[in-house]
Motif scaffolding. Structure first.
Motif, PDB file in Angstrom:
ATOM      1  N   ARG A   1       0.822  -1.204   0.000  1.00 50.55           N
ATOM      2  CA  ARG A   1       0.000   0.000   0.000  1.00 50.55           C
ATOM      3  C   ARG A   1       0.859   1.257   0.000  1.00 50.55           C
ATOM      4  NH1 ARG A   1      -2.552  -4.037   0.816  1.00 50.55           N
ATOM      5  NH2 ARG A   1      -4.811  -4.357   0.732  1.00 50.55           N
ATOM      6  N   LEU A   2       2.009   1.197   0.672  1.00 50.58           N
ATOM      7  CA  LEU A   2       2.908   2.360   0.666  1.00 50.58           C
ATOM      8  C   LEU A   2       3.529   2.569  -0.717  1.00 50.58           C
ATOM      9  CD1 LEU A   2       4.564   1.835   4.148  1.00 50.58           C
ATOM     10  CD2 LEU A   2       3.203   3.829   3.466  1.00 50.58           C
ATOM     11  N   VAL A   3       3.698   1.479  -1.462  1.00 52.15           N
ATOM     12  CA  VAL A   3       4.157   1.614  -2.850  1.00 52.15           C
ATOM     13  C   VAL A   3       3.056   2.300  -3.662  1.00 52.15           C
ATOM     14  CG1 VAL A   3       4.711   0.340  -4.965  1.00 52.15           C
ATOM     15  CG2 VAL A   3       5.768  -0.325  -2.782  1.00 52.15           C
ATOM     16  N   ALA A   4       1.804   1.870  -3.434  1.00 57.05           N
ATOM     17  CA  ALA A   4       0.680   2.442  -4.182  1.00 57.05           C
ATOM     18  C   ALA A   4       0.527   3.938  -3.908  1.00 57.05           C
ATOM     19  CB  ALA A   4      -0.614   1.703  -3.843  1.00 57.05           C
ATOM     20  N   THR A   5       0.821   4.370  -2.684  1.00 58.27           N
ATOM     21  CA  THR A   5       0.677   5.794  -2.365  1.00 58.27           C
ATOM     22  C   THR A   5       1.920   6.584  -2.777  1.00 58.27           C
ATOM     23  OG1 THR A   5       1.583   5.454  -0.147  1.00 58.27           O
ATOM     24  CG2 THR A   5      -0.820   5.394  -0.367  1.00 58.27           C
ATOM     25  N   GLY A   6       2.939   5.861  -3.271  1.00 60.62           N
ATOM     26  CA  GLY A   6       4.148   6.554  -3.728  1.00 60.62           C
ATOM     27  C   GLY A   6       5.130   6.828  -2.593  1.00 60.62           C
ATOM     28  N   ASP A   7       4.872   6.291  -1.403  1.00 56.04           N
ATOM     29  CA  ASP A   7       5.771   6.545  -0.282  1.00 56.04           C
ATOM     30  C   ASP A   7       6.940   5.575  -0.232  1.00 56.04           C
ATOM     31  OD1 ASP A   7       4.487   8.792   1.254  1.00 56.04           O
ATOM     32  OD2 ASP A   7       2.791   7.433   1.092  1.00 56.04           O
ATOM     33  N   LEU A   8       6.834   4.454  -0.947  1.00 49.92           N
ATOM     34  CA  LEU A   8       7.954   3.517  -1.067  1.00 49.92           C
ATOM     35  C   LEU A   8       8.170   3.252  -2.554  1.00 49.92           C
ATOM     36  CD1 LEU A   8       7.388   0.694   1.630  1.00 49.92           C
ATOM     37  CD2 LEU A   8       9.249   2.379   1.574  1.00 49.92           C
ATOM     38  N   PRO A   9       9.415   2.973  -2.962  1.00 49.18           N
ATOM     39  CA  PRO A   9       9.654   2.624  -4.368  1.00 49.18           C
ATOM     40  C   PRO A   9       9.057   1.262  -4.698  1.00 49.18           C
ATOM     41  CG  PRO A   9      11.659   2.345  -3.067  1.00 49.18           C
ATOM     42  CD  PRO A   9      10.645   2.977  -2.157  1.00 49.18           C
ATOM     43  N   GLY A  10       8.755   1.032  -5.968  1.00 50.48           N
ATOM     44  CA  GLY A  10       8.096  -0.202  -6.405  1.00 50.48           C
ATOM     45  C   GLY A  10       8.817  -1.462  -5.962  1.00 50.48           C
ATOM     46  N   SER A  11      10.142  -1.384  -5.876  1.00 53.86           N
ATOM     47  CA  SER A  11      10.925  -2.572  -5.532  1.00 53.86           C
ATOM     48  C   SER A  11      10.702  -2.995  -4.082  1.00 53.86           C
ATOM     49  CB  SER A  11      12.408  -2.272  -5.755  1.00 53.86           C
ATOM     50  OG  SER A  11      12.777  -1.120  -5.019  1.00 53.86           O
ATOM     51  N   ALA A  12      10.057  -2.136  -3.274  1.00 57.35           N
ATOM     52  CA  ALA A  12       9.918  -2.419  -1.840  1.00 57.35           C
ATOM     53  C   ALA A  12       8.731  -3.313  -1.522  1.00 57.35           C
ATOM     54  CB  ALA A  12       9.791  -1.103  -1.063  1.00 57.35           C
ATOM     55  N   ALA A  13       7.917  -3.637  -2.538  1.00 62.58           N
ATOM     56  CA  ALA A  13       6.632  -4.283  -2.256  1.00 62.58           C
ATOM     57  C   ALA A  13       6.759  -5.729  -1.808  1.00 62.58           C
ATOM     58  CB  ALA A  13       5.730  -4.202  -3.488  1.00 62.58           C
ATOM     59  N   THR A  14       7.849  -6.417  -2.177  1.00 62.92           N
ATOM     60  CA  THR A  14       7.874  -7.867  -1.957  1.00 62.92           C
ATOM     61  C   THR A  14       8.431  -8.276  -0.594  1.00 62.92           C
ATOM     62  OG1 THR A  14       9.954  -7.860  -3.178  1.00 62.92           O
ATOM     63  CG2 THR A  14       7.962  -8.475  -4.397  1.00 62.92           C
ATOM     64  N   ALA A  15       9.185  -7.407   0.077  1.00 66.82           N
ATOM     65  CA  ALA A  15       9.787  -7.798   1.361  1.00 66.82           C
ATOM     66  C   ALA A  15       8.721  -7.882   2.453  1.00 66.82           C
ATOM     67  CB  ALA A  15      10.864  -6.789   1.748  1.00 66.82           C
TER      68      ALA A  15
END
Ligand SMILES: [Zn+2]
Length: 382
Positions: free
Chosen positions: A21-35
């Motif tokens: 969700r933080l990737v979706a809001t732009g607060d984390l880069p896309g690469s951060a979604a899987t950890a």
């Protein structure tokens, strides 16, 4: 839903959900979604999100922060909103609907992003007021009514018009701009057909996906047609001119029955190389942005931009482009066009290219990297 709070040091699938969700809001880069670790980078992102939302900034994901994060992925128009007692719909799209209703004088209580009974009552009042069926459903019909009325309210009086002009000259902001979306063909003219896919349906669906996203960032969107009616090219152009629109985007899919191997996306702007230099430079710029964003986000072949003198381009006084999103006559492109997720991707590309027109010189984003969350964030900066 009561969730245990998540904080630095926590590990597990719940954390992955937060990261996504933080990737979706732009607060984390896309690469951060899987950890699946709640590390200090996640904490920083949570704090940034909480700060932006005016929430308590503690870097901890309790149920309130989780609800807000979860709701942030919904843009007005993404889904049909309604009152569902017992398990209320919540999200940024509900908040946008509430803002819209309040702005038009339909009190719906606090703008809290939760679709409760007062939002339901305000929505039905609005529907009754504009002659729609008061069914309490905020679907495409009602949203279009809301958009058009918002426009009438901000654009009706000379004073309000000057206000709108100021907003428009204010720079990179999308809020208050008027975009005309022109879904190609009509209920009487299906355009290209491939199996049960009809160009007229695809272009209308695509237009609605773009409409929902643009409306959510405060753009006044007007469609040249709905499910019924059969406006001519000239009537469509006249509508855009009478609204003094900022941009016109005409949506089509190519069909070449004699060349089924032809495929790809192309975008057209007003220009006539053989007639003494008639040429729309802003149209060409818009065409090149639309083309590049679509090519960067999909695997459609790049068939480039080209000048044309079609009525929708020639008779409109503002930048206008026509995009032929893929070839319906090509089995591979047709399969793509039949996929709602693909149409979402194209809609996203179109919205971002509209934003980039106004970012102009200040825009150093790489093509294909901005997303609608970025556009939202920029829209809310002003
Ligand atoms: Zn067409």
């Amino acid at each position: 839903m009561a969730l245990p709070s998540m904080r630095v040091g926590d590990v597990g699938p719940q954390v992955t959900a937060v990261r996504e969700r933080l990737v979706a809001t732009g607060d984390l880069p896309g690469s951060a979604a899987t950890a699946d670790t709640f590390d200090t980078e996640v904490e920083r992102a949570v704090r940034a999100f909480q700060q932006r939302r005016g929430m308590l900034v503690d870097g901890v994901v309790g149920s309130q922060t989780y609800r807000a994060l979860d709701g942030a992925r919904w843009l007005l128009g993404d889904r049909i909103l309604m009152h569902t007692p017992g398990h209320l719909m919540a999200g940024d799209d509900v908040g946008a609907l509430q803002e819209r209703l309040l702005g038009l004088g339909y009190p719906c209580g606090r703008v809290d992003g939760v679709f409760g009974s007062s939002t339901d009552a305000a929505l039905r009042d609005f529907q009754r007021g504009v002659g729609l069926r008061p069914d309490g459903l905020a679907g495409p019909h009602t949203l279009r009514g809301l958009n058009q009325l918002s426009r009438a309210v901000t654009g009706g009086a000379p004073h309000a018009l000057r206000e709108a002009d100021r907003v428009r000259s204010a720079g990179t902001n999308l809020r208050g701009r008027v975009v005309v979306l022109d879904p190609g063909h009509s209920s009487l003219d299906p355009g290209g057909v491939a199996g049960d896919l009809r160009e007229a349906d695809i272009t209308l669906d695509l237009a609605r996906r773009v409409e929902g996203r643009l409306a959510a960032v405060g753009v006044h969107v007007v469609l040249t047609r709905g499910l019924t009616g059969d406006p001519s090219q000239l009537e469509r152009a006249d509508l855009a001119n009478s609204l003094n629109a900022d941009l016109v985007l005409s949506l089509h899919c190519e069909s070449l029955q004699n060349a089924p191997q032809a495929h790809g996306v192309a975008t057209y702007f007003y220009g006539s190389p053989n007639q003494g230099g008639a040429w729309s430079a802003t149209g060409e710029q818009l065409a090149s942005l639309v083309q590049r964003e679509i090519v960067a986000r999909t695997d459609l072949l790049d068939c480039r931009t080209h000048p044309r003198t079609w009525d929708i381009l020639r008779h409109t006084v503002m930048p206008a482009v026509r995009v032929e999103v893929g070839h319906l006559s090509h089995p591979g492109d047709a399969a793509r066009l039949g996929d709602p997720a693909f149409r979402d991707t194209v809609a996203e590309a179109v919205v971002v290219s509209v934003q980039r027109v106004y970012l102009g010189e200040t825009d150093d984003s790489t093509t294909g990297t901005l997303n609608v969350a970025d556009v939202m964030a920029r829209a809310h900066q002003f």
